[in-house]
Motif scaffolding. Structure first.
Motif, PDB file in Angstrom:
ATOM      1  N   LEU A  16      25.215  44.775 146.838  1.00 34.09           N
ATOM      2  CA  LEU A  16      25.521  43.896 146.741  1.00 34.09           C
ATOM      3  C   LEU A  16      24.730  42.324 146.872  1.00 34.09           C
ATOM      4  CD1 LEU A  16      27.744  41.927 145.428  1.00 34.09           C
ATOM      5  CD2 LEU A  16      29.629  42.211 147.464  1.00 34.09           C
ATOM      6  N   GLN A  17      24.471  41.881 147.953  1.00 29.78           N
ATOM      7  CA  GLN A  17      24.085  41.177 148.274  1.00 29.78           C
ATOM      8  C   GLN A  17      22.163  41.154 147.933  1.00 29.78           C
ATOM      9  OE1 GLN A  17      23.226  41.095 152.789  1.00 29.78           O
ATOM     10  NE2 GLN A  17      25.415  40.386 153.119  1.00 29.78           N
ATOM     11  N   SER A  18      21.478  42.565 147.859  1.00 24.05           N
ATOM     12  CA  SER A  18      20.658  42.477 147.193  1.00 24.05           C
ATOM     13  C   SER A  18      20.010  42.277 146.198  1.00 24.05           C
ATOM     14  CB  SER A  18      19.526  43.520 147.369  1.00 24.05           C
ATOM     15  OG  SER A  18      20.815  44.552 146.838  1.00 24.05           O
ATOM     16  N   SER A  19      21.504  42.564 144.566  1.00 22.07           N
ATOM     17  CA  SER A  19      21.632  42.297 143.458  1.00 22.07           C
ATOM     18  C   SER A  19      22.068  41.268 143.195  1.00 22.07           C
ATOM     19  CB  SER A  19      23.236  42.963 142.981  1.00 22.07           C
ATOM     20  OG  SER A  19      22.374  44.513 142.681  1.00 22.07           O
ATOM     21  N   PHE A  23      19.607  38.580 140.860  1.00 18.09           N
ATOM     22  CA  PHE A  23      20.387  38.447 139.997  1.00 18.09           C
ATOM     23  C   PHE A  23      19.374  36.427 139.975  1.00 18.09           C
ATOM     24  CE2 PHE A  23      23.355  35.570 137.942  1.00 18.09           C
ATOM     25  CZ  PHE A  23      24.311  35.916 136.579  1.00 18.09           C
ATOM     26  N   ARG A  24      19.758  35.628 141.245  1.00 15.65           N
ATOM     27  CA  ARG A  24      18.756  35.063 141.183  1.00 15.65           C
ATOM     28  C   ARG A  24      17.863  34.237 141.265  1.00 15.65           C
ATOM     29  NH1 ARG A  24      20.752  32.304 146.878  1.00 15.65           N
ATOM     30  NH2 ARG A  24      20.387  30.369 145.003  1.00 15.65           N
ATOM     31  N   SER A  25      17.073  35.746 141.047  1.00 14.41           N
ATOM     32  CA  SER A  25      15.459  35.224 141.136  1.00 14.41           C
ATOM     33  C   SER A  25      15.252  35.466 139.529  1.00 14.41           C
ATOM     34  CB  SER A  25      14.498  36.455 141.916  1.00 14.41           C
ATOM     35  OG  SER A  25      14.680  37.706 141.888  1.00 14.41           O
ATOM     36  N   PHE A  31      19.175  27.501 142.520  1.00 15.66           N
ATOM     37  CA  PHE A  31      20.568  27.585 143.118  1.00 15.66           C
ATOM     38  C   PHE A  31      21.754  27.668 142.562  1.00 15.66           C
ATOM     39  CE2 PHE A  31      17.458  23.873 143.573  1.00 15.66           C
ATOM     40  CZ  PHE A  31      17.735  24.185 145.621  1.00 15.66           C
ATOM     41  N   VAL A  32      21.554  28.776 141.004  1.00 15.45           N
ATOM     42  CA  VAL A  32      22.010  29.812 139.982  1.00 15.45           C
ATOM     43  C   VAL A  32      23.161  31.227 141.322  1.00 15.45           C
ATOM     44  CG1 VAL A  32      22.956  31.128 138.428  1.00 15.45           C
ATOM     45  CG2 VAL A  32      21.073  29.344 138.495  1.00 15.45           C
TER      46      VAL A  32
END
Length: 91
Positions: A16-19, A23-25, A31-32
């Motif tokens: 979950l954290q890596s996804s 997503f943010r990258s 900052f999304v």
């Protein structure tokens, strides 16, 4: 851009954290924070994993009637029971 992935082999918080990081990258603005859509049972299992001293009677559930479940690392979590157990969608 939606991203659906599965954590069916037990609730995998690292996935979950890596996804969320992926997503943010993919967005120009780092900052999304995506909205997380999750099945109620998956949410309960994730909540129990993150809160080992889990006591369902003490958990505040007033906003859950609106579909809002809470925050996970600054991302809002919403209930979506059209997803299977273990499926998580990031929007």
């Amino acid at each position: 851009m939606n991203n659906i992935f599965s954590i069916k082999s037990g609730v995998d918080e690292r996935l979950l954290q890596s996804s969320i990081g992926i997503f943010r990258s993919r967005h120009e603005n780092m900052f999304v924070y995506p909205y997380i859509f999750i099945n109620k049972k998956t949410f309960n299992d994730l909540y129990k994993l993150l809160n080992p001293n889990y006591d369902d009677s003490k958990r505040i559930q007033k906003d859950e009637k609106l579909g809002f479940l809470g925050y996970y690392h600054d991302c809002k979590m919403f209930e979506d029971n059209t997803l299977d157990y273990g499926e998580i969608e990031l929007r």
